[in-house]
Design an enzyme around this catalytic site. Structure first.
Site, PDB file in Angstrom:
ATOM      1  CD1 TRP A 174      -2.280  -2.180   1.656  1.00  0.00           C
ATOM      2  CD2 TRP A 174      -3.074  -1.042  -0.102  1.00  0.00           C
ATOM      3  NE1 TRP A 174      -3.343  -2.877   1.128  1.00  0.00           N
ATOM      4  CE2 TRP A 174      -3.845  -2.210   0.058  1.00  0.00           C
ATOM      5  CE3 TRP A 174      -3.372  -0.182  -1.154  1.00  0.00           C
ATOM      6  CZ2 TRP A 174      -4.913  -2.543  -0.782  1.00  0.00           C
ATOM      7  CZ3 TRP A 174      -4.430  -0.503  -1.998  1.00  0.00           C
ATOM      8  CH2 TRP A 174      -5.184  -1.662  -1.811  1.00  0.00           C
TER       9      TRP A 174
ATOM     10  CG  ASP B 124      -3.154   3.965   4.089  1.00  0.00           C
ATOM     11  OD1 ASP B 124      -4.191   3.733   4.742  1.00  0.00           O
ATOM     12  OD2 ASP B 124      -2.926   3.461   2.967  1.00  0.00           O
TER      13      ASP B 124
ATOM     14  CE  LYS C  81      -9.124  -2.843   2.981  1.00  0.00           C
ATOM     15  NZ  LYS C  81      -7.980  -2.049   2.604  1.00  0.00           N
TER      16      LYS C  81
HETATM   17  C1  LIG Z   1      -7.520  -1.333   1.399  1.00  0.00           C
HETATM   18  C2  LIG Z   1      -6.448  -0.332   1.575  1.00  0.00           C
HETATM   19  C3  LIG Z   1      -6.321   0.801   0.744  1.00  0.00           C
HETATM   20  C4  LIG Z   1      -7.148   1.021  -0.499  1.00  0.00           C
HETATM   21  O1  LIG Z   1      -8.454   1.177  -0.295  1.00  0.00           O
HETATM   22  P1  LIG Z   1      -9.488   1.364  -1.499  1.00  0.00           P
HETATM   23  O2  LIG Z   1     -10.697   1.756  -0.739  1.00  0.00           O
HETATM   24  O3  LIG Z   1      -9.619   0.040  -2.193  1.00  0.00           O
HETATM   25  O4  LIG Z   1      -9.000   2.416  -2.393  1.00  0.00           O
HETATM   26  C5  LIG Z   1      -5.315   1.696   1.017  1.00  0.00           C
HETATM   27  N1  LIG Z   1      -4.474   1.507   2.043  1.00  0.00           N
HETATM   28  C6  LIG Z   1      -4.554   0.432   2.851  1.00  0.00           C
HETATM   29  C7  LIG Z   1      -3.581   0.285   3.968  1.00  0.00           C
HETATM   30  C8  LIG Z   1      -5.538  -0.524   2.646  1.00  0.00           C
HETATM   31  O5  LIG Z   1      -5.622  -1.587   3.450  1.00  0.00           O
END
Ligand SMILES: *Cc1c(COP(=O)(O)O)cnc(C)c1O
Length: 365
Positions: A105, A179, A203
């Protein structure tokens, strides 16, 4: 109803209590005669839902008053573009963004940021987080981006007092962007040490379609002219996430999850549960070499646990046996193979115990 445990990395398991309540309120929210999906986002009913969600999230994470909480659309990946578009304007162009590259990511964030700024990879770690002393930061960078829990690779930053460990070694003026998509609300964090925190909801919060952005107020108002208005953090903040129609139903479910978290004792209680669940699971992998994990111990994620069978020819049999026991979505991400168990807040310890029992049985222990 079939009883299962869902180990998906996302969209992921939600608390049963939340789904039950949403079902009960589906056709008629609080006597309004309407489903939340049918309400105007500007009407008093939805505004009350929105305000409660915002207030509860602020309370759960102890978000200081000088931070705005935005409920946006576009997911985590969109933020990889929106954050540079909104933040690099604080520095002379072209600005540089520093990154800590610890997995898939953060890798995607690096790639996207390159469209809007110069990118410097300050440190790289594949099975852990390099020590802060080795980070090669750019003087006067726009910000430093890190993914504090790599969902695919299972690498989670070690934390100390609510911030990544060793951060005291980073100068105060370095603006931190994190993030936290896959571990937000699983541990206390010190929001005041970050400039911006973002997380896709699917998540550890709620349904796909909502993205949470927590941003310090003084960072608003410098979006590049090419930034789409609907994604200009200042416009979104000034309009309490209603510059355009927000993802109303997703915000409602997220709000129910926040209420559930408060009833469970908040993020401190979630952290204790996460520690207990992770210890239980990793112990099953450490027992012998039937299963293998690749992340260094201090950086093992409490939320996303990738693992491999030593004999990978048994992968299909493993997954079939798991499915027969109601242990679902354990297949690893296609880019890394193997297996992955995501054990977010809504995964009860009973689910982890059921998985551990199966791991032991399959290994013939
Ligand atoms: C799932 C995820 C994303 C991306 O999310 P989307 O909603 O599919 O764009 C970004 N960063 C992390 C750490 C993730 O787990």
């Amino acid at each position: 109803m079939t009883h299962i445990y869902n180990f998906s990395a996302g969209p992921a398991v939600l608390p049963k209590e939340v789904l039950t309540r949403a079902a009960a309120e589906m056709l008629d929210w609080h006597g309004s005669g309407m489903s939340v999906m049918e309400m105007s986002h500007r009407g008093p009913e939805f505004i009350s839902i929105y305000k409660a969600a915002e207030r509860d999230l602020r309370e759960l994470l102890a978000v200081p008053d000088n931070y705005k909480i935005l409920f946006m659309q576009g997911g985590g990946l969109s933020q990889n573009a929106l954050i540079p578009l909104n933040l690099v304007g604080h520095k002379p162009q072209p600005a540089t963004i520093d990154f800590i590259h610890t997995g898939s990511w953060s890798g995607k964030s690096i790639k996207e940021a390159g469209k809007y700024a110069s990118v410097n990879i300050a440190a790289t770690g594949k099975t852990g987080v390099p020590p802060v002393a080795e980070w090669k930061l750019t003087p006067d960078a726009a910000y430093l981006h890190m993914c504090t829990n790599e969902t695919i690779d299972g690498v989670e930053f070690a934390f100390e007092n609510g911030v990544p460990a060793g951060l005291a070694g980073v100068p105060d003026e370095v603006l931190l962007v994190a993030d936290m998509s896959s571990h937000i609300l699983s541990r206390p964090i010190d929001v005041s040490k970050f400039g911006l925190i973002f997380a896709g909801a699917q998540k550890n919060i709620g349904p796909a379609g909502v993205t949470i952005v927590i941003v310090r107020e003084d960072l608003l108002g410098k979006a590049l002219p090419v930034c789409p208005s609907a994604f200009d953090f200042k416009l979104v903040a000034d309009n309490e996430s209603m510059y355009n129609t927000p993802p109303t139903y997703g915000i409602y479910i997220a709000g129910l999850v926040f209420q559930w978290l408060k009833q469970q004792g908040g993020v401190a209680a979630m952290e204790q549960r996460a520690i207990a669940k992770a210890e239980l699971l990793y112990a099953a992998f450490d027992a012998d070499d039937f299963y293998q994990t690749r992340v260094e111990k201090p950086y093992r994620s409490r939320m996303n646990v990738p693992f491999y069978l030593k004999d990978e020819s048994k992968n299909e049999a493993f997954l079939a046996g798991a499915k027969a026991r109601g242990l679902l979505q354990l297949k690893g991400h296609k880019s890394v193979g193997g297996m992955r168990a995501s054990i977010y807040n809504a995964m009860p310890i009973e689910g982890v115990q059921a998985l551990v029992d199966y791991l032991n049985e399959f290994a013939g222990r």
